[in-house]
Design a protein around this motif. Sequence first.
Motif, mmCIF file in Angstrom:
data_model
loop_
_atom_site.group_PDB
_atom_site.id
_atom_site.type_symbol
_atom_site.label_atom_id
_atom_site.label_comp_id
_atom_site.label_asym_id
_atom_site.label_seq_id
_atom_site.Cartn_x
_atom_site.Cartn_y
_atom_site.Cartn_z
ATOM 1 N N GLY A 104 2.037 9.696 -3.842
ATOM 2 C CA GLY A 104 1.902 8.717 -4.900
ATOM 3 C C GLY A 104 1.747 7.293 -4.303
ATOM 4 N N CYS A 105 1.699 7.050 -3.034
ATOM 5 C CA CYS A 105 1.631 5.515 -2.738
ATOM 6 C C CYS A 105 0.652 4.940 -3.440
ATOM 7 C CB CYS A 105 1.296 5.382 -1.198
ATOM 8 S SG CYS A 105 2.619 6.116 -0.230
ATOM 9 N N LEU A 106 0.607 3.639 -3.528
ATOM 10 C CA LEU A 106 -0.399 2.940 -4.300
ATOM 11 C C LEU A 106 -1.840 3.147 -3.587
ATOM 12 C CD1 LEU A 106 -1.190 0.863 -6.532
ATOM 13 C CD2 LEU A 106 -0.823 -1.123 -4.777
ATOM 14 N N PRO A 142 -0.423 13.413 -1.576
ATOM 15 C CA PRO A 142 0.097 13.375 -0.541
ATOM 16 C C PRO A 142 -0.381 11.996 0.102
ATOM 17 C CG PRO A 142 -0.039 15.560 -0.694
ATOM 18 C CD PRO A 142 -0.832 15.091 -1.923
ATOM 19 N N CYS A 143 0.277 11.145 0.858
ATOM 20 C CA CYS A 143 -0.345 10.148 1.732
ATOM 21 C C CYS A 143 -0.190 10.190 2.925
ATOM 22 C CB CYS A 143 0.473 8.990 1.168
ATOM 23 S SG CYS A 143 -0.212 7.421 1.979
ATOM 24 N N ALA A 144 -0.958 9.631 4.059
ATOM 25 C CA ALA A 144 -0.800 9.642 5.612
ATOM 26 C C ALA A 144 0.466 9.431 5.984
ATOM 27 C CB ALA A 144 -1.954 8.538 6.067
ATOM 28 N N CYS A 145 1.356 8.306 4.984
ATOM 29 C CA CYS A 145 2.634 8.125 5.732
ATOM 30 C C CYS A 145 3.801 9.087 5.277
ATOM 31 C CB CYS A 145 2.862 6.658 4.946
ATOM 32 S SG CYS A 145 3.640 6.959 3.056
ATOM 33 N N GLY A 146 3.282 10.224 4.808
ATOM 34 C CA GLY A 146 4.402 11.282 4.585
ATOM 35 C C GLY A 146 5.009 11.240 3.187
ATOM 36 N N GLY A 179 0.865 -1.105 -0.165
ATOM 37 C CA GLY A 179 0.355 -0.065 -0.066
ATOM 38 C C GLY A 179 0.827 1.217 -0.310
ATOM 39 N N HIS A 180 2.001 1.123 0.413
ATOM 40 C CA HIS A 180 2.792 2.641 0.802
ATOM 41 C C HIS A 180 3.845 2.474 -0.126
ATOM 42 C CE1 HIS A 180 0.329 4.274 3.538
ATOM 43 N NE2 HIS A 180 -0.168 3.104 4.205
ATOM 44 N N VAL A 181 3.838 1.453 -1.207
ATOM 45 C CA VAL A 181 5.124 1.413 -2.251
ATOM 46 C C VAL A 181 4.526 2.830 -3.198
ATOM 47 C CG1 VAL A 181 5.919 0.346 -4.076
ATOM 48 C CG2 VAL A 181 5.522 -0.693 -1.990
#
Length: 382
Positions: free
Chosen positions: A271-273, A264-268, A253-255
């Motif tokens: 463009g994460c999957l 932007p993604c919650a992980c920082g 998911g966070h690749v």
Amino acid sequence: MASGRARGFATGRALRPSAKILPEHARGHNRSLVLQTLYRAGRQSRADIARSTGLTRVTISDLVSELMSEGLVIETGFSEDVRPGKPSTLLDIDRSAFQIIGIDLSDYAEFRGALLDLGGNIQSRAELSLAGSTGADATAKVVALVETLIGRVTAPVLGVGVGSPGIVDREGVVLSAPNLGWEDEPLRRILSERFNLPVLVANDANAAVLAEHSFGGADQDLMLVRVGHGVGAGLLLGGSLLFGSRFAAGEIGHVVVGTGDGTPCACGKSGCLETWLAAPRLDARLAASGASGRHEILGDAGRHLGLALAPVVGALNLSEVVLSGPAHLLDGALAEAAIDTLRNRTMAQIHGDLRLRMTTLGEDIVMRGAAVMVLSGQLGVS
Ligand SMILES: [Zn+2]
């Protein structure tokens, strides 16, 4: 065994486990062979089982008597062969002899559970609203859900299987499940001490890929991608679950897909999957665009899924990718774009028969996979 158990493959560090079976383990091994033959093939005579397992008639008769005395195997009548001599007695697993409790913790709104028979059929369901519970409160709700289902059992319970979000080690400790506020939560130990039953806990996508293999007609080399609030995957290679060095195999998911210029993604990262594919994001995009943009938005999501999966399919030579999640998002333009992208990016000679499809198991996939964990752990069948 426990202290020396290496992370990763089930057999520890040995890449080629010793083929020698110790005499004290042979009986258990042969017992599983008989059960697996009956579980997969259904009604068989003792002679049929001997033929397909390669065990002697004497061994089969001995094991069958043991299994019948435990109520696991029953006689179901006679074969209709027209061969000379008396017709042979047919045997089968009594799929109603025991029940299994399957629990799915992957939905962010409610925990779901079911009582299943040994054939993986759901006999009774229960849900418990999560209502934002985390940490010990969330654990207490899992206990309460199991308790509700135990109150309904009509046969002895073979065990409890749990599919949890997050990263779960081989001992059933949830190492990390941020949505539930769990860190190093010893869920297997808590449940087995509380209920005095065998308990197996695994990541929800890993449970799902086992269900697809046992009940969904999938191959031995398969990736199951679960799309919901997040995106995760379970990987089966040669029929065995892949765990990875930190039990996080399949956590795609966070690749970042592409060059990282996405949302932007919650992980920082960007463009994460998940930013392309997670159900809430897709629903929001579809709501904002109206009907006209639907095909393009879903196609774009499918292309990014294909981009992320192509190297995995290529490296592992997978034969099948199965999608599990909301059909109104996944089934259609998204799946078509994903398989087109995969085909364009892998070699036709070795991946020409690659299939990408929706699961046929719907929303019950994790509960049924949790049952497979118990079947496989307790009886050696799947
Ligand atoms: Zn991310």
